[in-house]
Design an enzyme around this catalytic site. Structure first.
Site, PDB file in Angstrom:
ATOM      1  N   GLU A  74       0.898  -1.128  -0.055  1.00  0.00           N
ATOM      2  CA  GLU A  74       0.131   0.181  -0.067  1.00  0.00           C
ATOM      3  C   GLU A  74       0.692   1.292  -0.108  1.00  0.00           C
ATOM      4  OE1 GLU A  74      -2.540  -1.220   3.435  1.00  0.00           O
ATOM      5  OE2 GLU A  74      -4.186  -1.570   1.637  1.00  0.00           O
ATOM      6  N   HIS A  93      -1.762   4.482   7.997  1.00  0.00           N
ATOM      7  CA  HIS A  93      -3.200   3.699   7.240  1.00  0.00           C
ATOM      8  C   HIS A  93      -3.458   2.678   8.374  1.00  0.00           C
ATOM      9  CE1 HIS A  93      -5.795   1.730   4.883  1.00  0.00           C
ATOM     10  NE2 HIS A  93      -4.870   0.538   4.664  1.00  0.00           N
ATOM     11  N   HIS A  95      -6.828  -0.028   9.418  1.00  0.00           N
ATOM     12  CA  HIS A  95      -8.194  -0.593   9.278  1.00  0.00           C
ATOM     13  C   HIS A  95      -8.935  -0.667  10.701  1.00  0.00           C
ATOM     14  CE1 HIS A  95      -6.407  -3.444   5.968  1.00  0.00           C
ATOM     15  NE2 HIS A  95      -6.430  -2.135   5.512  1.00  0.00           N
ATOM     16  N   TYR A 120     -10.593  18.452  19.646  1.00  0.00           N
ATOM     17  CA  TYR A 120      -9.459  17.771  19.407  1.00  0.00           C
ATOM     18  C   TYR A 120      -9.370  17.028  18.143  1.00  0.00           C
ATOM     19  CZ  TYR A 120      -7.240  18.906  23.487  1.00  0.00           C
ATOM     20  OH  TYR A 120      -6.367  19.778  24.691  1.00  0.00           O
ATOM     21  N   HIS A 161     -12.897   0.353   3.689  1.00  0.00           N
ATOM     22  CA  HIS A 161     -11.424  -0.012   3.756  1.00  0.00           C
ATOM     23  C   HIS A 161     -10.894   0.463   5.248  1.00  0.00           C
ATOM     24  CE1 HIS A 161      -7.244  -0.672   1.499  1.00  0.00           C
ATOM     25  NE2 HIS A 161      -7.206  -0.804   2.882  1.00  0.00           N
TER      26      HIS A 161
HETATM   27 ZN   LIG Z   1      -5.373  -1.301   3.916  1.00  0.00          ZN
END
Ligand SMILES: [Zn+2]
Length: 211
Positions: A74, A93, A95, A120, A161
């Protein structure tokens, strides 16, 4: 911060995210820009809970692999942010469950799915955090879509995702990803409850005061 110190910090922050359930298995990847213009990124199929500082993938300024294990598949998500935003010094990144849940809701505003519930969230993530439409993992068309969205947002949600979040530093990016997950949790708790939101004036005041 030296490269060695940055590697140690990356291992520590990733292990902390993993320990608290922000990522499971080999999900998620983290990158950071180094002082020489190159990058560190977590290796493909690595677990954020068990990174080895010496084996973290090393990329040059053109995102070519020059050391360590093979980089995350990724990597292009990260490149999309670095090339769109001069202020991006690190990209996270995940999930993470609650933010990913929001990314699956069909009835939210895709330009700004999570309203300003807390200061925040606004301070760390910014005024807007758009949803980028679904792409199959690895689809090359995802990069230009993320790049376009990242020009006006520090963080995005990939539909069905998960989140991609940038920050000035590695610590900033991790804190922003954590704040986003908490904001998503609050939003899901309060859906249907017509919560009081921060007003546009209050959001402006936060962004003016805290940048
Ligand atoms: Zn991912």
């Amino acid at each position: 911060m030296t490269e060695t110190e940055t590697r140690t910090l990356l291992v520590d922050l990733a292990a902390s995210l993993f320990a608290r359930g922000f990522s499971v298995g080999s999900a998620g990847n983290i990158s950071v820009r180094l002082d020489d213009g190159g990058y560190l990124i977590t290796p493909t199929n690595s677990s954020l809970g068990r990174l080895n500082a010496e084996r973290i993938s090393r990329l040059d300024g053109d995102f070519q692999h020059i050391g360590g294990d093979k980089p995350s598949k990724e990597v292009f998500m990260h490149r999309a942010f670095y090339t769109a935003r001069a202020d991006a010094g690190a990209v996270v990144h995940l999930h993470s469950t609650q933010a990913t849940a929001v990314s699956c809701l069909p009835d939210v505003d895709p330009a700004n799915p999570i309203p300003p519930l807390t200061p925040y969230f606004v301070m760390r993530v910014g005024r807007t955090m758009p949803i980028v439409e679904y792409y199959r993992p690895g689809d090359a068309a995802m990069e230009p879509a993320i790049h376009a969205a990242a020009k006006s947002a520090r963080a995005i949600l990939l539909a069905n995702h998960g989140p991609v979040v940038s920050g000035k530093t590695l610590t900033d990016a991790v804190y922003a990803a954590e704040e986003l997950e908490e904001a998503a949790k609050l939003y899901l708790m309060l859906r249907g409850a017509a919560p009081r939101l921060l007003t546009p004036a209050q959001v402006d005041d936060l962004l003016t005061t805290f940048g």
